[in-house]
Design a protein around this motif. Sequence first.
Motif, mmCIF file in Angstrom:
data_model
loop_
_atom_site.group_PDB
_atom_site.id
_atom_site.type_symbol
_atom_site.label_atom_id
_atom_site.label_comp_id
_atom_site.label_asym_id
_atom_site.label_seq_id
_atom_site.Cartn_x
_atom_site.Cartn_y
_atom_site.Cartn_z
ATOM 1 N N ARG A 9 0.697 -1.130 0.006
ATOM 2 C CA ARG A 9 0.058 0.105 -0.040
ATOM 3 C C ARG A 9 0.851 1.182 0.238
ATOM 4 N NH1 ARG A 9 -4.046 0.745 4.472
ATOM 5 N NH2 ARG A 9 -2.096 0.445 5.740
ATOM 6 N N LEU A 10 0.484 2.299 -0.563
ATOM 7 C CA LEU A 10 1.202 3.407 -1.050
ATOM 8 C C LEU A 10 0.136 4.746 -0.398
ATOM 9 C CD1 LEU A 10 3.562 5.245 -1.617
ATOM 10 C CD2 LEU A 10 2.463 5.625 -3.934
ATOM 11 N N LEU A 11 0.416 5.164 0.866
ATOM 12 C CA LEU A 11 -0.339 6.025 1.471
ATOM 13 C C LEU A 11 0.280 7.234 0.922
ATOM 14 C CD1 LEU A 11 0.063 3.449 3.892
ATOM 15 C CD2 LEU A 11 -1.849 4.765 4.631
ATOM 16 N N VAL A 12 -0.728 8.126 0.687
ATOM 17 C CA VAL A 12 -0.287 9.642 0.290
ATOM 18 C C VAL A 12 -1.234 10.698 0.843
ATOM 19 C CG1 VAL A 12 0.135 11.129 -1.872
ATOM 20 C CG2 VAL A 12 0.174 8.774 -2.143
ATOM 21 N N ALA A 45 -1.292 -0.623 -4.150
ATOM 22 C CA ALA A 45 -2.591 0.153 -4.040
ATOM 23 C C ALA A 45 -2.180 1.530 -3.340
ATOM 24 C CB ALA A 45 -3.503 -0.647 -3.165
ATOM 25 N N LEU A 46 -2.848 2.533 -4.068
ATOM 26 C CA LEU A 46 -2.829 3.927 -3.783
ATOM 27 C C LEU A 46 -3.916 4.070 -2.807
ATOM 28 C CD1 LEU A 46 -1.603 6.706 -4.286
ATOM 29 C CD2 LEU A 46 -3.211 6.891 -5.901
ATOM 30 N N GLN A 47 -3.452 4.859 -1.601
ATOM 31 C CA GLN A 47 -4.287 5.125 -0.757
ATOM 32 C C GLN A 47 -4.446 6.464 -0.180
ATOM 33 O OE1 GLN A 47 -4.791 2.156 2.692
ATOM 34 N NE2 GLN A 47 -6.337 3.827 3.778
ATOM 35 N N PRO A 48 -5.072 7.330 -0.568
ATOM 36 C CA PRO A 48 -5.089 8.915 -0.192
ATOM 37 C C PRO A 48 -5.221 8.921 1.257
ATOM 38 C CG PRO A 48 -6.475 8.401 -2.237
ATOM 39 C CD PRO A 48 -6.112 7.117 -1.635
ATOM 40 N N ALA A 62 3.666 7.208 2.553
ATOM 41 C CA ALA A 62 4.365 5.863 3.468
ATOM 42 C C ALA A 62 4.088 4.462 2.598
ATOM 43 C CB ALA A 62 3.373 5.847 4.815
ATOM 44 N N LEU A 63 4.928 3.756 2.657
ATOM 45 C CA LEU A 63 4.859 2.325 2.058
ATOM 46 C C LEU A 63 4.638 1.458 3.230
ATOM 47 C CD1 LEU A 63 7.704 2.460 -0.533
ATOM 48 C CD2 LEU A 63 5.142 1.866 -0.918
ATOM 49 N N SER A 64 3.704 0.570 3.050
ATOM 50 C CA SER A 64 3.412 -0.400 3.926
ATOM 51 C C SER A 64 2.758 -1.771 3.408
ATOM 52 C CB SER A 64 2.460 0.061 5.100
ATOM 53 O OG SER A 64 1.056 0.240 4.428
ATOM 54 N N ALA A 65 3.439 -2.677 3.855
ATOM 55 C CA ALA A 65 2.954 -4.172 3.551
ATOM 56 C C ALA A 65 2.819 -4.908 4.946
ATOM 57 C CB ALA A 65 3.765 -4.791 2.619
ATOM 58 N N PRO A 66 1.795 -5.722 4.923
ATOM 59 C CA PRO A 66 1.593 -6.766 6.216
ATOM 60 C C PRO A 66 3.084 -7.367 6.491
ATOM 61 C CG PRO A 66 -0.249 -7.071 4.694
ATOM 62 C CD PRO A 66 0.767 -6.429 3.873
ATOM 63 N N VAL A 72 7.961 5.934 5.769
ATOM 64 C CA VAL A 72 7.673 7.351 5.621
ATOM 65 C C VAL A 72 8.498 8.009 4.861
ATOM 66 C CG1 VAL A 72 6.724 9.436 6.673
ATOM 67 C CG2 VAL A 72 6.135 7.056 7.738
ATOM 68 N N PHE A 73 8.186 8.786 3.685
ATOM 69 C CA PHE A 73 9.127 9.505 3.095
ATOM 70 C C PHE A 73 8.553 10.894 3.116
ATOM 71 C CE2 PHE A 73 9.638 5.274 1.464
ATOM 72 C CZ PHE A 73 10.714 5.142 1.274
ATOM 73 N N GLY A 74 9.360 11.732 3.304
ATOM 74 C CA GLY A 74 8.887 13.426 3.380
ATOM 75 C C GLY A 74 9.696 14.283 2.395
ATOM 76 N N ASP A 75 9.356 15.571 2.785
ATOM 77 C CA ASP A 75 9.925 16.616 1.800
ATOM 78 C C ASP A 75 9.757 16.305 0.214
ATOM 79 O OD1 ASP A 75 10.734 17.949 3.915
ATOM 80 O OD2 ASP A 75 12.649 16.956 4.143
ATOM 81 N N LEU A 76 8.631 15.729 -0.174
ATOM 82 C CA LEU A 76 8.326 15.528 -1.597
ATOM 83 C C LEU A 76 7.649 16.835 -2.300
ATOM 84 C CD1 LEU A 76 7.331 11.935 -1.135
ATOM 85 C CD2 LEU A 76 9.747 12.549 -1.800
ATOM 86 N N THR A 77 7.412 16.613 -3.364
ATOM 87 C CA THR A 77 6.587 17.636 -3.937
ATOM 88 C C THR A 77 5.807 17.125 -4.981
ATOM 89 O OG1 THR A 77 7.695 17.786 -5.957
ATOM 90 C CG2 THR A 77 8.602 19.183 -4.167
#
Length: 97
Positions: A9-12, A45-48, A62-66, A72-77
């Motif tokens: 899962r990619l949480l944005v 899977a993209l999860q807003p 953030a990237l997650s998997a069971p 967590v990745f920050g300072d993005l644009t």
Amino acid sequence: MPQTPLPVRLLVCVTCKREGDDLEAPRQGSRLADALAGMLPEGVALQPVECLGNCKRSCTVALSAPGTWTYVFGDLTDESGPDVLVGIEPWPIPPTA
Ligand code: FES
């Protein structure tokens, strides 16, 4: 026994904004999510989400998997989609049917 790849899962964070952003315009996090929606590999899977608690380092994903750590990745644009893809590369992407 073969290993089954995990669902990724990619949480944005779609509420992330950056200093100087026009607050009447769509948030940078929302624009990043829109960009990523068109470039993710199958099996991711993209999860807003609204806030990942990393507001001072926005934009954040953030990237997650069971059974794995959550990264967590920050300072993005809103132009960081290709960088996020590089972060996804080493993850075990589940095969598509
Ligand atoms: S608003 Fe995006 S991490 Fe808090």
